[in-house]
Scaffold this motif. Structure first.
Motif, PDB file in Angstrom:
ATOM      1  N   PRO A 104      33.229  23.180  36.316  1.00  0.00           N
ATOM      2  CA  PRO A 104      33.709  24.894  36.010  1.00  0.00           C
ATOM      3  C   PRO A 104      34.904  25.115  37.030  1.00  0.00           C
ATOM      4  O   PRO A 104      35.226  27.031  36.055  1.00  0.00           O
ATOM      5  N   LYS A 105      35.313  25.118  37.752  1.00  0.00           N
ATOM      6  CA  LYS A 105      36.021  25.347  38.209  1.00  0.00           C
ATOM      7  C   LYS A 105      37.495  25.707  37.485  1.00  0.00           C
ATOM      8  O   LYS A 105      38.496  26.793  36.967  1.00  0.00           O
ATOM      9  N   LEU A 106      37.925  24.661  36.236  1.00  0.00           N
ATOM     10  CA  LEU A 106      39.104  24.811  35.905  1.00  0.00           C
ATOM     11  C   LEU A 106      38.587  25.713  34.505  1.00  0.00           C
ATOM     12  O   LEU A 106      39.680  26.582  34.529  1.00  0.00           O
ATOM     13  N   LEU A 107      37.713  25.759  34.447  1.00  0.00           N
ATOM     14  CA  LEU A 107      37.558  26.867  33.112  1.00  0.00           C
ATOM     15  C   LEU A 107      37.645  28.573  33.861  1.00  0.00           C
ATOM     16  O   LEU A 107      38.223  29.318  33.191  1.00  0.00           O
ATOM     17  N   ASP A 108      37.006  28.399  35.203  1.00  0.00           N
ATOM     18  CA  ASP A 108      37.608  29.890  35.178  1.00  0.00           C
ATOM     19  C   ASP A 108      38.508  30.487  35.952  1.00  0.00           C
ATOM     20  O   ASP A 108      38.777  31.235  36.951  1.00  0.00           O
ATOM     21  N   GLY A 109      39.443  28.483  36.270  1.00  0.00           N
ATOM     22  CA  GLY A 109      40.792  29.664  36.756  1.00  0.00           C
ATOM     23  C   GLY A 109      40.835  29.370  37.924  1.00  0.00           C
ATOM     24  O   GLY A 109      42.179  29.352  38.906  1.00  0.00           O
ATOM     25  N   SER A 110      39.824  28.136  38.755  1.00  0.00           N
ATOM     26  CA  SER A 110      39.605  28.955  40.237  1.00  0.00           C
ATOM     27  C   SER A 110      40.007  27.676  40.800  1.00  0.00           C
ATOM     28  O   SER A 110      40.144  27.939  42.140  1.00  0.00           O
ATOM     29  N   LEU A 111      40.324  26.485  40.232  1.00  0.00           N
ATOM     30  CA  LEU A 111      40.995  24.889  40.458  1.00  0.00           C
ATOM     31  C   LEU A 111      42.555  25.360  40.963  1.00  0.00           C
ATOM     32  O   LEU A 111      43.221  25.472  39.718  1.00  0.00           O
ATOM     33  N   ILE A 112      42.649  25.005  41.764  1.00  0.00           N
ATOM     34  CA  ILE A 112      44.314  24.984  42.775  1.00  0.00           C
ATOM     35  C   ILE A 112      44.545  23.396  42.252  1.00  0.00           C
ATOM     36  O   ILE A 112      43.946  21.794  42.970  1.00  0.00           O
ATOM     37  N   VAL A 131      35.077  27.079  22.290  1.00  0.00           N
ATOM     38  CA  VAL A 131      34.412  27.627  23.084  1.00  0.00           C
ATOM     39  C   VAL A 131      35.207  28.419  24.708  1.00  0.00           C
ATOM     40  O   VAL A 131      35.235  29.452  24.432  1.00  0.00           O
ATOM     41  N   SER A 132      35.369  27.682  25.101  1.00  0.00           N
ATOM     42  CA  SER A 132      35.829  27.463  26.604  1.00  0.00           C
ATOM     43  C   SER A 132      37.160  27.603  26.696  1.00  0.00           C
ATOM     44  O   SER A 132      37.987  28.030  27.449  1.00  0.00           O
ATOM     45  N   GLY A 133      37.623  26.986  25.544  1.00  0.00           N
ATOM     46  CA  GLY A 133      39.789  27.257  25.905  1.00  0.00           C
ATOM     47  C   GLY A 133      39.856  25.763  25.596  1.00  0.00           C
ATOM     48  O   GLY A 133      41.387  25.701  26.313  1.00  0.00           O
ATOM     49  N   TRP A 134      39.104  24.956  26.153  1.00  0.00           N
ATOM     50  CA  TRP A 134      39.363  23.540  27.223  1.00  0.00           C
ATOM     51  C   TRP A 134      39.254  22.621  25.796  1.00  0.00           C
ATOM     52  O   TRP A 134      38.065  22.389  25.538  1.00  0.00           O
ATOM     53  N   THR A 135      39.893  20.984  25.941  1.00  0.00           N
ATOM     54  CA  THR A 135      38.911  20.050  25.589  1.00  0.00           C
ATOM     55  C   THR A 135      39.084  18.716  26.488  1.00  0.00           C
ATOM     56  O   THR A 135      40.480  18.904  26.834  1.00  0.00           O
TER      57      THR A 135
END
Length: 231
Positions: free
Chosen positions: A213-221, A3-7
């Motif tokens: 959580p930052k990786l999942l929402d795209g905010s992780l640099i 659901v998250s798009g990640w594994t």
């Protein structure tokens, strides 16, 4: 696809566990000769699968001694919380290790985490005079590792999910080149930096908990995108 798009693919020895399990076993129960195999592996003369199989042949311990030793080995204190957070966020985790399945099951079992999917080398009793033997059910053609982490990445990708690798050392270098992002410890930090791989450095799973959580929402640099400092 999750659901998250990640594994998540997560190394065990030195990443989840505080120390390297096979090294601790060899230090305590290894007969002479295991150091030579270690040197041959570090020099690139043999692969990790050949090294580990030879070293396991040299382990002289009973099952009771093995279990007692494993009972004294610990994992990163924040890993159970990280697993809980990943489940809450619908991110599957698979432990991918060039280590020993029996040891990983025993150690994770103490924390109620034995149900995590696992790819690792298989430790089993051997015919005397040897006491233990190693097989590698997750090896792959053309790969000298016991567990081909690149094949594990490819399998995870088949679901359509993006892949996050969490690791610390040489057994993770190859897989790091093929995943979408890396949470890196120790030697893996230098590899990612040198290869321009998208990564963030972590000291442990407290950091990973903050970053997920930052990786999942795209905010992780990614640190790979940081400009080099001017001298």
């Amino acid at each position: 696809m999750s659901v998250s798009g990640w594994t998540i693919l997560c190394d065990f020895d030195g990443t989840i566990s505080v120390e390297d399990v096979i090294d601790s076993l060899l230090d305590r129960f290894g007969r002479p000769g295991w150091e030579v195999l270690e040197q041959d592996w570090r020099a690139g003369r043999i692969g990790s699968r050949e090294c580990m199989a030879g070293q396991v042949d040299l382990l002289q311990m009973t099952r009771e001694e093995l279990d007692t030793h494993l009972a004294g080995l610990w994992i990163d204190h924040a890993f159970p919380g990280f697993v809980a957070k990943a489940r809450e966020l619908n991110v599957p985790i698979r432990v991918v290790s060039d280590g020993l399945d029996y040891a990983i099951h025993q150690i994770l079992g103490r924390y109620g985490l034995d149900g995590l999917p696992l790819a690792a080398n298989h430790l089993a009793p051997a015919q005397p005079p040897k006491q233990w033997q190693l097989t590698s059910p997750f090896q792959a053609d053309g790969c000298r590792s016991g567990t081909c982490k690149c094949a594990c990445v490819a399998q995870a990708r088949e679901t359509g999910a993006k892949t996050l690798l969490i690791g610390d050392g040489a057994s993770d270098f190859c897989a790091a080149d093929t995943v979408d992002f890396v949470f890196a410890k120790h030697r893996l930090i230098e590899h990612c930096r040198a290869a321009g791989i998208d990564y963030v450095p972590i000291t442990g799973f407290e950091d990973a908990l903050d970053f997920l959580p930052k990786l999942l929402d795209g905010s992780l640099i990614s640190h790979a995108h940081h400009a080099p400092a001017l001298s």
